[in-house]
Design a protein around this motif. Structure first.
Motif, PDB file in Angstrom:
ATOM      1  N   UNK A 103      13.577  -0.913  -4.138  1.00 19.97           N
ATOM      2  CA  UNK A 103      12.950  -2.208  -4.358  1.00 19.97           C
ATOM      3  C   UNK A 103      11.544  -2.268  -3.783  1.00 19.97           C
ATOM      4  N   UNK A 104      10.731  -1.319  -4.223  1.00 17.97           N
ATOM      5  CA  UNK A 104       9.304  -1.307  -3.984  1.00 17.97           C
ATOM      6  C   UNK A 104       8.602  -1.105  -5.331  1.00 17.97           C
ATOM      7  N   UNK A 105       7.393  -0.568  -5.318  1.00 17.73           N
ATOM      8  CA  UNK A 105       6.656  -0.355  -6.572  1.00 17.73           C
ATOM      9  C   UNK A 105       6.172   1.092  -6.664  1.00 17.73           C
ATOM     10  N   UNK A 106       6.999   2.027  -6.222  1.00 25.70           N
ATOM     11  CA  UNK A 106       6.624   3.440  -6.288  1.00 25.70           C
ATOM     12  C   UNK A 106       6.626   3.922  -7.740  1.00 25.70           C
ATOM     13  N   UNK A 107       5.798   4.911  -8.013  1.00 22.91           N
ATOM     14  CA  UNK A 107       5.715   5.459  -9.362  1.00 22.91           C
ATOM     15  C   UNK A 107       5.440   6.957  -9.272  1.00 22.91           C
ATOM     16  N   UNK A 118       0.809  -1.214   0.000  1.00 14.04           N
ATOM     17  CA  UNK A 118       0.000   0.000   0.000  1.00 14.04           C
ATOM     18  C   UNK A 118       0.841   1.260   0.000  1.00 14.04           C
ATOM     19  N   UNK A 119       0.177   2.401   0.194  1.00 15.48           N
ATOM     20  CA  UNK A 119       0.835   3.699   0.201  1.00 15.48           C
ATOM     21  C   UNK A 119       1.462   3.989   1.561  1.00 15.48           C
ATOM     22  N   UNK A 136       7.320 -10.531  -4.566  1.00 14.49           N
ATOM     23  CA  UNK A 136       8.072 -11.459  -3.745  1.00 14.49           C
ATOM     24  C   UNK A 136       8.825 -10.706  -2.684  1.00 14.49           C
ATOM     25  N   UNK A 137       9.530 -11.403  -1.815  1.00  8.84           N
ATOM     26  CA  UNK A 137      10.254 -10.737  -0.743  1.00  8.84           C
ATOM     27  C   UNK A 137      11.467 -10.003  -1.236  1.00  8.84           C
ATOM     28  N   UNK A 150      10.125  -4.036   0.171  1.00  2.00           N
ATOM     29  CA  UNK A 150       8.755  -4.361   0.540  1.00  2.00           C
ATOM     30  C   UNK A 150       7.900  -4.347  -0.727  1.00  2.00           C
ATOM     31  N   UNK A 151       6.590  -4.270  -0.578  1.00  2.00           N
ATOM     32  CA  UNK A 151       5.681  -4.173  -1.717  1.00  2.00           C
ATOM     33  C   UNK A 151       4.904  -2.861  -1.676  1.00  2.00           C
TER      34      UNK A 151
END
Length: 516
Positions: free
Chosen positions: A222-226, A180-181, A498-499, A200-201
């Protein structure tokens, strides 16, 4: 006061320590003590400070630890303690520092822990096997200076109540499954200096309030920020922050060499054209996928008849593990527990490892069977059998049986001196350079096979030290394929979830610490 720190004392703490009724300070850190922490230590009602770190203590933390109402600091880090964090810590009103890092603790964080409102120095539970989410009760620790929950298996969202810890200076949450955010409530943490949320995710845009904090170090990699990266505050100094592994970011300072953020707005005509093109591509893609499925040679069945050598019942596994006794418990994780079992001479003289999946982890069971059914490699674990049945309590029972690995998982070998384990007598005392190189080669060979030698490459997605097993000869085996994905099934994805330890094909790095 008793201080015997940093010697070479071995053995266990004698129960007679309870006779020192006036003891207020006990320091035994940096020795070779083994055995359990005796419950008798909790009878020392005047004890204020306990330092037992950097030993080889095992077993559970005494459940009666809450009897030490005068306790203000307790250091138990770098041992082999297991079980859950005792809720009775909430009965220690003077506690200002608790360090349980680098152990084998499991379970969730007890809510009672946040009843210790005077917590004002540090809470460190990093490098364990803790699961669940970070409770909202964390907001009660309003005077906490350092919080470290890194390298566990925590999931869920960062609670908004974390913003109530207004005196936080250092926050370490890396190496989990947080998603999440980032909560906007964290902008109230004006005293933050060091923040690590990497591996993290987490997703969404990076909050702009980070620009206004006096941060010395910020790691969001190594997250999914944009979205557009900021350029002020900590983001003005490339050496003070890290955002690698976030493919959706753009902009930022020139040193980062990120792609430029697009400011072009599409017209309605362009949008309609794009939607039409996407529909055409989807139709073509579906036709190609169906054609491939017809010619695909990879088996899709995960039934026992196509994979397994022997059939095992729940009753036999129950008997082999003495009723799934904790004495036979090898490890616990987010999806289940692993037990050592003896099946008997009619099956094999050797012990087996029985991985029992938690309720709700059926997908992980199916994924692991599907991943392992058609791969064969000397450095990848092999399934001996599976079992899907009903427990005596009426709950669904799901398990996979593997060969037992005498030397456990690699995460028990992070330091030169081996710590206590369930099989201490069979383990060498030193993990030498030769062992380290051989383990690295074994793991690299397994990954090369999965990524480059299969017709349909398989991505592990959960490669970490706890999922690398060592047999009696110190050969390494990659295990735990519950999150694995075939590359063909993920062709449309921007990446793999994944981790933190996972790296995509072609970018595998195996790192070991070398001590002089």
């Amino acid at each position: 006061m008793i201080s015997l720190a940093d010697n070479q004392i071995s053995g266990s703490i004698p129960p007679d320590i309870s006779k020192f009724i006036n003891l207020i300070f006990l320091s035994l850190e940096g020795n070779n003590f083994t055995g359990i922490i005796p419950p008798e230590i909790t009878e020392l009602g005047k004890l204020q400070r306990v330092l037992l770190s950097n030993n080889r203590f095992s077993g559970n933390i005494p459940a009666s630890i809450g009897n030490l109402s005068m306790l203000d600091e307790i250091h138990l880090q770098n041992n082999d303690l297991n079980g859950m964090i005792p809720p009775s810590f909430g009965n220690c009103p003077m506690l200002v520092l608790l360090d349980l890092s680098q152990n084998n603790l499991s379970g969730t964080i007890p809510n009672e822990l946040f009843q210790v409102t005077p917590f004002s120095v540090k809470l460190n539970i990093s490098r364990n096997h803790l699961v669940g989410s970070l409770p909202a009760g964390i907001g009660a620790l309003k005077t906490l200076v350092e919080l470290d929950i890194s390298e566990n298996e925590f999931a869920g969202f960062i609670p908004a109540e974390l913003g109530d810890c207004v005196t936080l200076d250092s926050l370490y949450m890396q190496g989990n499954f947080l998603q999440g955010n980032i909560s906007q409530s964290m902008k109230k943490l004006r005293g933050l200096r060091n923040v690590d949320l990497s591996r993290n995710n987490l997703s969404g845009k990076i909050p702009d309030f980070f620009e206004n904090l006096s941060l010395k170090y910020l790691n969001l990699s190594w997250n999914h920020f944009k979205g557009e990266l900021h350029t002020k505050g900590v983001f003005a100094n490339a050496s003070a922050f890290s955002i690698v592994g976030n493919k959706g970011l753009c902009g930022g300072i020139p040193e980062l060499r990120l792609r430029r953020c697009s400011t072009h707005k599409m017209s309605w005509v362009q949008i309609l054209i794009m939607i039409g093109s996407i529909q055409v591509l989807l139709v073509v893609g579906c036709l190609l996928w169906l054609r491939r499925k017809k010619t695909e040679t990879r088996a899709v069945s995960i039934g026992p008849a196509s994979v397994f050598l022997i059939r095992l019942s729940y009753e036999l596994l129950h008997q082999a593990t003495d009723g799934f006794s904790r004495a036979n418990l090898v490890s616990e994780g987010g999806f289940g527990s692993v037990y050592k079992g003896e099946l008997g001479a009619q099956y094999s003289e050797n012990a087996v490892a029985i991985k029992v999946f938690n309720e709700g982890a059926a997908n992980n069971f199916n994924t692991e069977c599907g991943a392992l059914q058609n791969i064969r490699h000397r450095n990848i674990v092999k399934i001996r059998s599976t079992c899907k049945s009903i427990e005596r309590s009426g709950k669904e029972f799901t398990a996979i049986i593997y060969d037992f690995m005498e030397n456990g998982s690699l995460d028990r070998w992070q330091y030169l001196t081996c710590r206590t384990s369930h099989h201490e007598l069979s383990m060498p005392q030193i993990l030498n350079l030769k062992n380290r190189i051989n383990i690295a080669i074994d793991v690299a060979s397994a990954l090369d096979y999965l990524h480059n030698q299969l017709i349909d490459p398989l991505i592990h997605c959960n490669l970490r030290q706890s999922n690398i097993l060592l047999d009696a000869e110190m050969s390494a085996y990659v295990s735990n394929f519950g999150l694995a994905k075939f590359l063909a099934d993920q062709w449309h994805s921007d990446g793999f979830t994944g981790p933190s330890e996972y790296a995509p094909p072609g970018k595998i790095t195996i790192q070991f610490q070398l001590h002089t």
